[in-house]
Design a protein around this motif. Structure first.
Motif, PDB file in Angstrom:
ATOM      1  N   UNK A 123       0.830  -1.204   0.000  1.00  0.00           N
ATOM      2  CA  UNK A 123       0.000   0.000   0.000  1.00  0.00           C
ATOM      3  C   UNK A 123       0.864   1.253   0.000  1.00  0.00           C
ATOM      4  N   UNK A 124       2.022   1.186   0.667  1.00  0.00           N
ATOM      5  CA  UNK A 124       2.952   2.306   0.599  1.00  0.00           C
ATOM      6  C   UNK A 124       3.463   2.510  -0.809  1.00  0.00           C
ATOM      7  N   UNK A 125       3.766   1.403  -1.525  1.00  0.00           N
ATOM      8  CA  UNK A 125       4.198   1.504  -2.918  1.00  0.00           C
ATOM      9  C   UNK A 125       3.112   2.126  -3.790  1.00  0.00           C
ATOM     10  N   UNK A 126       1.863   1.697  -3.591  1.00  0.00           N
ATOM     11  CA  UNK A 126       0.759   2.256  -4.367  1.00  0.00           C
ATOM     12  C   UNK A 126       0.584   3.751  -4.095  1.00  0.00           C
ATOM     13  N   UNK A 127       0.767   4.136  -2.841  1.00  0.00           N
ATOM     14  CA  UNK A 127       0.661   5.551  -2.479  1.00  0.00           C
ATOM     15  C   UNK A 127       1.764   6.351  -3.158  1.00  0.00           C
ATOM     16  N   UNK A 128       2.977   5.802  -3.155  1.00  0.00           N
ATOM     17  CA  UNK A 128       4.089   6.473  -3.833  1.00  0.00           C
ATOM     18  C   UNK A 128       3.837   6.577  -5.332  1.00  0.00           C
ATOM     19  N   UNK A 129       3.231   5.543  -5.913  1.00  0.00           N
ATOM     20  CA  UNK A 129       2.970   5.544  -7.348  1.00  0.00           C
ATOM     21  C   UNK A 129       1.998   6.662  -7.728  1.00  0.00           C
ATOM     22  N   UNK A 130       1.060   6.984  -6.839  1.00  0.00           N
ATOM     23  CA  UNK A 130       0.127   8.081  -7.115  1.00  0.00           C
ATOM     24  C   UNK A 130       0.897   9.382  -7.284  1.00  0.00           C
ATOM     25  N   UNK A 131       1.899   9.584  -6.452  1.00  0.00           N
ATOM     26  CA  UNK A 131       2.725  10.796  -6.565  1.00  0.00           C
ATOM     27  C   UNK A 131       3.619  10.741  -7.796  1.00  0.00           C
ATOM     28  N   UNK A 132       4.247   9.596  -8.020  1.00  0.00           N
ATOM     29  CA  UNK A 132       5.222   9.470  -9.110  1.00  0.00           C
ATOM     30  C   UNK A 132       4.581   9.574 -10.495  1.00  0.00           C
ATOM     31  N   UNK A 133       3.299   9.217 -10.589  1.00  0.00           N
ATOM     32  CA  UNK A 133       2.616   9.222 -11.885  1.00  0.00           C
ATOM     33  C   UNK A 133       1.639  10.393 -12.003  1.00  0.00           C
ATOM     34  N   UNK A 134       1.852  11.440 -11.188  1.00  0.00           N
ATOM     35  CA  UNK A 134       0.882  12.532 -11.139  1.00  0.00           C
ATOM     36  C   UNK A 134       1.155  13.645 -12.145  1.00  0.00           C
ATOM     37  N   UNK A 135       2.189  13.480 -12.976  1.00  0.00           N
ATOM     38  CA  UNK A 135       2.465  14.540 -13.951  1.00  0.00           C
ATOM     39  C   UNK A 135       1.392  14.625 -15.025  1.00  0.00           C
ATOM     40  N   UNK A 136       0.673  13.531 -15.248  1.00  0.00           N
ATOM     41  CA  UNK A 136      -0.423  13.516 -16.230  1.00  0.00           C
ATOM     42  C   UNK A 136      -1.756  13.456 -15.487  1.00  0.00           C
ATOM     43  N   UNK A 137      -2.371  14.594 -15.293  1.00  0.00           N
ATOM     44  CA  UNK A 137      -3.687  14.615 -14.664  1.00  0.00           C
ATOM     45  C   UNK A 137      -3.676  14.613 -13.160  1.00  0.00           C
ATOM     46  N   UNK A 138      -2.528  14.897 -12.557  1.00  0.00           N
ATOM     47  CA  UNK A 138      -2.464  14.953 -11.099  1.00  0.00           C
ATOM     48  C   UNK A 138      -2.735  13.612 -10.445  1.00  0.00           C
ATOM     49  N   UNK A 139      -3.057  13.648  -9.152  1.00  0.00           N
ATOM     50  CA  UNK A 139      -3.345  12.410  -8.422  1.00  0.00           C
ATOM     51  C   UNK A 139      -4.579  11.707  -8.985  1.00  0.00           C
ATOM     52  N   UNK A 140      -5.545  12.490  -9.423  1.00  0.00           N
ATOM     53  CA  UNK A 140      -6.758  11.896  -9.978  1.00  0.00           C
ATOM     54  C   UNK A 140      -6.417  11.030 -11.186  1.00  0.00           C
ATOM     55  N   UNK A 141      -5.595  11.549 -12.059  1.00  0.00           N
ATOM     56  CA  UNK A 141      -5.210  10.785 -13.241  1.00  0.00           C
ATOM     57  C   UNK A 141      -4.431   9.535 -12.874  1.00  0.00           C
ATOM     58  N   UNK A 142      -3.537   9.653 -11.879  1.00  0.00           N
ATOM     59  CA  UNK A 142      -2.739   8.491 -11.473  1.00  0.00           C
ATOM     60  C   UNK A 142      -3.622   7.393 -10.906  1.00  0.00           C
ATOM     61  N   UNK A 143      -4.537   7.751 -10.009  1.00  0.00           N
ATOM     62  CA  UNK A 143      -5.430   6.749  -9.413  1.00  0.00           C
ATOM     63  C   UNK A 143      -6.336   6.153 -10.478  1.00  0.00           C
ATOM     64  N   UNK A 144      -6.855   6.988 -11.368  1.00  0.00           N
ATOM     65  CA  UNK A 144      -7.741   6.492 -12.417  1.00  0.00           C
ATOM     66  C   UNK A 144      -7.040   5.439 -13.271  1.00  0.00           C
TER      67      UNK A 144
END
Length: 473
Positions: free
Chosen positions: A421-442
């Motif tokens: 879950x920590x890795x998934x949380x980090x991935x939300x930040x790391x992949x947020x350049x396209x659409x912010x956190x919303x885009x990363x989670x989506x």
């Protein structure tokens, strides 16, 4: 869980309120399984330097997760990448990294600083670690020791759990305050005292919390305005008692109707909007849950979480959602600052209590968190999932030992879950350049839904929540 009921046994032996006198049914089993997990604590002490050049992070051994200013005699420094410096409390609440709160419950508490330290070392540039300890669950000295070892935690929260007093509002087990809890948290018996709010704050200060909470009594949906007024009156009193340099979070406990009902939700959000003296919110939500470790798929509740998160993001408030598990992770897409989870099912969601009769001696279910599915399955279903095309083996430090031993280690499975879950949380930040956190989670949810839809799983193992999440995103 209390002992007043005949043969109480939730489906996965949940220590519902993490009261230490509720754990007697599972102590023997945990002592056996810890023989496997204890190898981590018995490992040689190793340290890595911290980026700021003024300390070292213990990455193995009994002190793993702690930070020291100088290397202890006989210890070694690994050649691994240096650990990031710990951010300040205030920066963690206003920075761009999501906050990942680890709850200290009654089980495997000694192992939590280890996984927190490992997450900080490997993912600390993408997440901020926080620690939550429940004041009624253990002696103050033990909680203080936990906070000191888990020194990678930028936030240290001592939850007073005053909602235990609200049996008429929440669905709690009979006698939700055990005999030890009365001793660990004496303020639970002095609510009529004129200085009661001060007692609640002093208990948090005493164990070393750096983010204080207001009492957090449950809001009654049947008397909404009266309940809101009482909660904010206590909160204002706490704010007046805060000392220089302290930070106070508005602590609210909500039955799910407050978020799933549009009328109640609007009343709540209007009140929060008006109370701009509180820039940090710590909100616990209780919802119905049919199966342990299963996130909510209630569309109305998800909409309420979304609206609350949106409001806090729009108004520059930091929203922390304790005890929400992967549902809290989903809320990162909508503006939540952070969320929390722990080892047991009761720390994955603040579920409505439902009595389930079971056989005495019934074994704890063997559960494994599948990161690609965003879902927890039975260990037997893991074998099916792992053999499926496109499966990616987990690379955490706990899985090799978990699957090499014939005896299933609940401790290692729990540490795997927390780390993933920590890795998934980090991935939300790391992949947020396209659409912010919303885009990363989506994107993460859509990928998990597509991949999971092709798996030959039984009905009870299907991640049904992904369809509701996909729709909400």
């Amino acid at each position: 869980m209390t002992h007043e009921e005949p043969d109480p046994m939730p489906e996965d032996l949940l220590d519902w309120l993490e009261d230490e006198d509720s754990l007697t049914d599972v102590v023997d089993e945990e002592q056996i399984e810890d023989a496997v997990a204890n190898a981590y604590l018995d490992a040689e002490d190793e340290y890595v330097p911290i980026d700021d050049g003024i300390g070292y992070l213990a990455v193995s051994g009994a002190e793993a997760g702690s930070i020291v200013s100088a290397l202890p005699s006989g210890s070694t420094v690994t050649e691994a990448t240096a650990a990031p410096a710990i951010v300040s409390r205030d920066k963690s609440l206003t920075g761009d990294r999501p906050v990942y709160l680890v709850h200290r419950g009654g089980r495997q508490a000694d192992f939590l600083p280890w996984v927190m330290g490992e997450l900080h070392h490997k993912k600390g540039r993408s997440i901020t670690i926080g620690a939550v300890a429940n004041l009624p669950s253990a002696r103050g000295e033990k909680l203080g020791s936990f906070f000191r070892q888990a020194s990678v935690a930028a936030l240290r929260i001592a939850d007073p759990q005053c909602y235990r007093l609200d049996e008429k509002v929440l669905r709690l087990p009979p006698s939700p305050i055990g005999k030890r809890a009365w001793g660990y948290a004496p303020y639970l018996s002095t609510t009529e005292d004129a200085d009661w709010v001060l007692q609640v704050l002093e208990a948090q200060r005493g164990v070393g919390a750096n983010l204080l909470l207001t009492p957090g009594r449950a809001l009654d949906p049947d008397t909404p305005q009266k309940s809101l007024d009482a909660a904010f009156q206590e909160a204002d009193e706490a704010l007046a008692l805060a000392e220089r340099g302290e930070r106070l979070a508005l602590n609210l406990t909500l039955p799910s109707r407050w978020l799933s009902s549009e009328a109640l939700r609007n009343r709540l959000l209007d009140q929060v909007l008006d109370q701009d003296q509180f820039d940090v919110l710590y909100i616990r939500v209780q919802w119905a849950q049919a199966k342990a470790f299963a996130p909510t798929e209630d569309a109305d509740l998800l909409m309420g979480i979304k609206r609350l998160s949106n409001l806090c993001a729009d108004e520059g408030r930091s929203l922390l959602l304790p005890q929400t598990g992967i549902t809290g992770w989903f809320a990162l897409a909508h503006g939540a600052t952070g969320y929390g989870l722990g080892v047991s099912g009761s720390e994955q969601s603040f579920a409505e209590y439902a009595f389930r009769r079971g056989r005495k001696g019934q074994q704890q279910a063997q559960r494994y968190f599948e990161k690609q599915m965003l879902h927890t399955v039975d260990s037997s279903a893991h074998d099916v999932v792992r053999s499926s095309r496109g499966y990616i083996d987990c690379s955490c430090a706990y899985c090799p030992q978990l699957f090499e031993n014939q005896t299933w280690s609940h401790a290692l499975a729990a540490l795997h879950h927390l780390y993933c879950m920590g890795e998934l949380t980090a991935k939300v930040h790391e992949d947020s350049t396209r659409g912010g956190r919303h885009g990363a989670v989506r994107r993460i949810v859509a990928t998990a839904r597509r991949w999971s839809s092709e798996l030959p799983l039984g009905t009870s193992e299907v991640p049904r929540h992904l369809a509701a999440w996909d729709q909400a995103l």
